[in-house]
Design a protein around this motif. Structure first.
Motif, PDB file in Angstrom:
ATOM      1  N   LEU A   1       2.360  11.753  28.924  1.00  0.00           N
ATOM      2  CA  LEU A   1       1.914  10.060  28.850  1.00  0.00           C
ATOM      3  C   LEU A   1       0.691  10.011  29.729  1.00  0.00           C
ATOM      4  N   GLY A   2       0.267  11.254  30.584  1.00  0.00           N
ATOM      5  CA  GLY A   2      -0.999  11.118  31.479  1.00  0.00           C
ATOM      6  C   GLY A   2      -0.658  10.194  32.352  1.00  0.00           C
ATOM      7  N   PRO A   3      -2.183   9.509  32.820  1.00  0.00           N
ATOM      8  CA  PRO A   3      -1.789   8.368  33.806  1.00  0.00           C
ATOM      9  C   PRO A   3      -1.143   6.939  33.623  1.00  0.00           C
ATOM     10  N   ALA A   4      -0.533   6.920  32.463  1.00  0.00           N
ATOM     11  CA  ALA A   4       0.008   5.927  31.731  1.00  0.00           C
ATOM     12  C   ALA A   4       1.339   5.596  32.642  1.00  0.00           C
ATOM     13  N   ILE A   5       1.700   6.686  33.105  1.00  0.00           N
ATOM     14  CA  ILE A   5       3.208   6.484  33.901  1.00  0.00           C
ATOM     15  C   ILE A   5       2.766   5.705  35.252  1.00  0.00           C
ATOM     16  N   TYR A   6       1.653   5.786  35.783  1.00  0.00           N
ATOM     17  CA  TYR A   6       1.290   5.092  36.926  1.00  0.00           C
ATOM     18  C   TYR A   6       1.120   3.766  36.866  1.00  0.00           C
ATOM     19  N   ASN A   7       0.750   3.115  35.708  1.00  0.00           N
ATOM     20  CA  ASN A   7       0.408   1.726  35.509  1.00  0.00           C
ATOM     21  C   ASN A   7       1.867   0.974  35.043  1.00  0.00           C
ATOM     22  N   ARG A   8       2.089   0.104  35.888  1.00  0.00           N
ATOM     23  CA  ARG A   8       3.388  -0.666  35.409  1.00  0.00           C
ATOM     24  C   ARG A   8       3.245  -0.979  33.917  1.00  0.00           C
ATOM     25  N   ASP A   9       2.246  -1.855  33.369  1.00  0.00           N
ATOM     26  CA  ASP A   9       2.319  -2.254  32.206  1.00  0.00           C
ATOM     27  C   ASP A   9       2.479  -1.119  31.123  1.00  0.00           C
ATOM     28  N   SER A  10       1.595  -0.080  31.360  1.00  0.00           N
ATOM     29  CA  SER A  10       1.746   1.016  30.200  1.00  0.00           C
ATOM     30  C   SER A  10       2.844   1.798  30.237  1.00  0.00           C
ATOM     31  N   SER A  11       3.644   2.110  31.565  1.00  0.00           N
ATOM     32  CA  SER A  11       4.624   2.968  31.814  1.00  0.00           C
ATOM     33  C   SER A  11       6.194   2.077  31.307  1.00  0.00           C
ATOM     34  N   LEU A  12       5.893   0.815  30.710  1.00  0.00           N
ATOM     35  CA  LEU A  12       7.330   0.269  30.097  1.00  0.00           C
ATOM     36  C   LEU A  12       7.036  -0.121  28.511  1.00  0.00           C
ATOM     37  N   VAL A  13       7.951   0.007  27.976  1.00  0.00           N
ATOM     38  CA  VAL A  13       8.164  -0.556  26.653  1.00  0.00           C
ATOM     39  C   VAL A  13       9.045  -2.012  26.449  1.00  0.00           C
ATOM     40  N   SER A  14       8.446  -3.033  25.963  1.00  0.00           N
ATOM     41  CA  SER A  14       8.963  -3.989  25.795  1.00  0.00           C
ATOM     42  C   SER A  14       9.796  -4.056  24.363  1.00  0.00           C
ATOM     43  N   GLY A  15      11.340  -4.221  24.847  1.00  0.00           N
ATOM     44  CA  GLY A  15      12.136  -4.137  23.616  1.00  0.00           C
ATOM     45  C   GLY A  15      12.159  -5.168  22.613  1.00  0.00           C
ATOM     46  N   THR A  16      11.523  -6.324  23.124  1.00  0.00           N
ATOM     47  CA  THR A  16      11.685  -7.477  22.237  1.00  0.00           C
ATOM     48  C   THR A  16      10.103  -7.860  21.582  1.00  0.00           C
ATOM     49  N   ASP A  17       9.189  -7.054  21.863  1.00  0.00           N
ATOM     50  CA  ASP A  17       7.812  -7.271  21.454  1.00  0.00           C
ATOM     51  C   ASP A  17       7.722  -6.562  20.207  1.00  0.00           C
ATOM     52  N   GLU A  18       7.725  -7.030  19.096  1.00  0.00           N
ATOM     53  CA  GLU A  18       7.394  -6.260  17.829  1.00  0.00           C
ATOM     54  C   GLU A  18       6.286  -5.681  17.709  1.00  0.00           C
ATOM     55  N   SER A  19       5.140  -6.125  18.179  1.00  0.00           N
ATOM     56  CA  SER A  19       3.980  -5.246  18.153  1.00  0.00           C
ATOM     57  C   SER A  19       3.943  -4.082  18.927  1.00  0.00           C
ATOM     58  N   GLU A  20       4.708  -4.111  20.159  1.00  0.00           N
ATOM     59  CA  GLU A  20       4.871  -3.111  21.104  1.00  0.00           C
ATOM     60  C   GLU A  20       5.703  -1.886  20.326  1.00  0.00           C
ATOM     61  N   LEU A  21       6.818  -2.079  19.590  1.00  0.00           N
ATOM     62  CA  LEU A  21       7.823  -1.449  19.044  1.00  0.00           C
ATOM     63  C   LEU A  21       7.012  -0.821  17.682  1.00  0.00           C
ATOM     64  N   GLU A  22       6.003  -1.469  17.041  1.00  0.00           N
ATOM     65  CA  GLU A  22       5.159  -0.953  16.067  1.00  0.00           C
ATOM     66  C   GLU A  22       4.393   0.106  16.599  1.00  0.00           C
ATOM     67  N   THR A  23       3.739  -0.120  17.590  1.00  0.00           N
ATOM     68  CA  THR A  23       2.888   0.674  18.400  1.00  0.00           C
ATOM     69  C   THR A  23       3.514   1.993  18.511  1.00  0.00           C
ATOM     70  N   VAL A  24       4.947   1.943  19.030  1.00  0.00           N
ATOM     71  CA  VAL A  24       5.584   3.035  19.203  1.00  0.00           C
ATOM     72  C   VAL A  24       5.895   3.841  18.003  1.00  0.00           C
ATOM     73  N   ARG A  25       6.335   3.018  17.020  1.00  0.00           N
ATOM     74  CA  ARG A  25       6.330   3.681  15.534  1.00  0.00           C
ATOM     75  C   ARG A  25       5.019   4.441  15.158  1.00  0.00           C
ATOM     76  N   LYS A  26       3.921   3.818  15.069  1.00  0.00           N
ATOM     77  CA  LYS A  26       2.801   4.291  14.654  1.00  0.00           C
ATOM     78  C   LYS A  26       2.166   5.351  15.490  1.00  0.00           C
ATOM     79  N   ASN A  27       2.093   5.255  16.716  1.00  0.00           N
ATOM     80  CA  ASN A  27       1.259   6.311  17.630  1.00  0.00           C
ATOM     81  C   ASN A  27       2.294   7.160  18.024  1.00  0.00           C
ATOM     82  N   PHE A  28       3.451   7.227  18.306  1.00  0.00           N
ATOM     83  CA  PHE A  28       4.519   8.307  18.745  1.00  0.00           C
ATOM     84  C   PHE A  28       5.002   8.706  17.798  1.00  0.00           C
ATOM     85  N   LEU A  29       5.877   8.033  16.878  1.00  0.00           N
ATOM     86  CA  LEU A  29       6.727   8.565  16.019  1.00  0.00           C
ATOM     87  C   LEU A  29       5.909   9.329  14.738  1.00  0.00           C
ATOM     88  N   VAL A  30       4.875   8.331  14.088  1.00  0.00           N
ATOM     89  CA  VAL A  30       4.200   9.118  13.177  1.00  0.00           C
ATOM     90  C   VAL A  30       3.073  10.022  13.555  1.00  0.00           C
TER      91      VAL A  30
END
Length: 114
Positions: free
Chosen positions: A36-65
């Motif tokens: 995850l690189g420097p993202a772990i040190y940034n409050r916003d990028s180090s977290l995943v919002s479980g209720t934000d559909e666009s955030e979950l979509e990003t996890v699906r596309k960028n991480f899983l796929v």
């Protein structure tokens, strides 16, 4: 002052133990965290919002796929939502490193990091 990587790793491990009732593989957790690189040190990028559909979509596309190389389909979003449910609605700080760690293990894709 931000936490060190070691402090963050221990925090992530605690979340895995408490929220997912698993004993964390610290070597693998370290690999996911480094990925995850420097993202772990940034409050916003180090977290995943479980209720934000666009955030979950990003996890699906960028991480899983893209990162894990999984074939796309509705099963991916189902898995993400299951992890979010297990993490707990009351837990506001859903750490990206923990979410990625759990998803990689559930899909048996640890080899992507090794």
């Amino acid at each position: 002052m931000s936490k060190s990587k070691e402090e963050l790793l221990e925090n992530y491990a605690e979340h895995i133990r408490e929220k997912f009732k698993e004993t964390p593989d610290m070597e693998f957790l370290d690999l996911v965290t480094v990925g995850l690189g420097p993202a772990i040190y940034n409050r916003d990028s180090s977290l995943v919002s479980g209720t934000d559909e666009s955030e979950l979509e990003t996890v699906r596309k960028n991480f899983l796929v893209k990162k894990l190389g999984l074939p796309d389909g509705p099963h991916l979003m189902h898995a993400i939502k299951e992890v979010m449910r297990e993490y707990g609605a009351s837990e506001r700080n859903k750490y990206r490193a923990v979410v990625y760690y759990i998803l990689a293990r559930r899909f048996k894709k640890e080899n992507v990091y090794r």
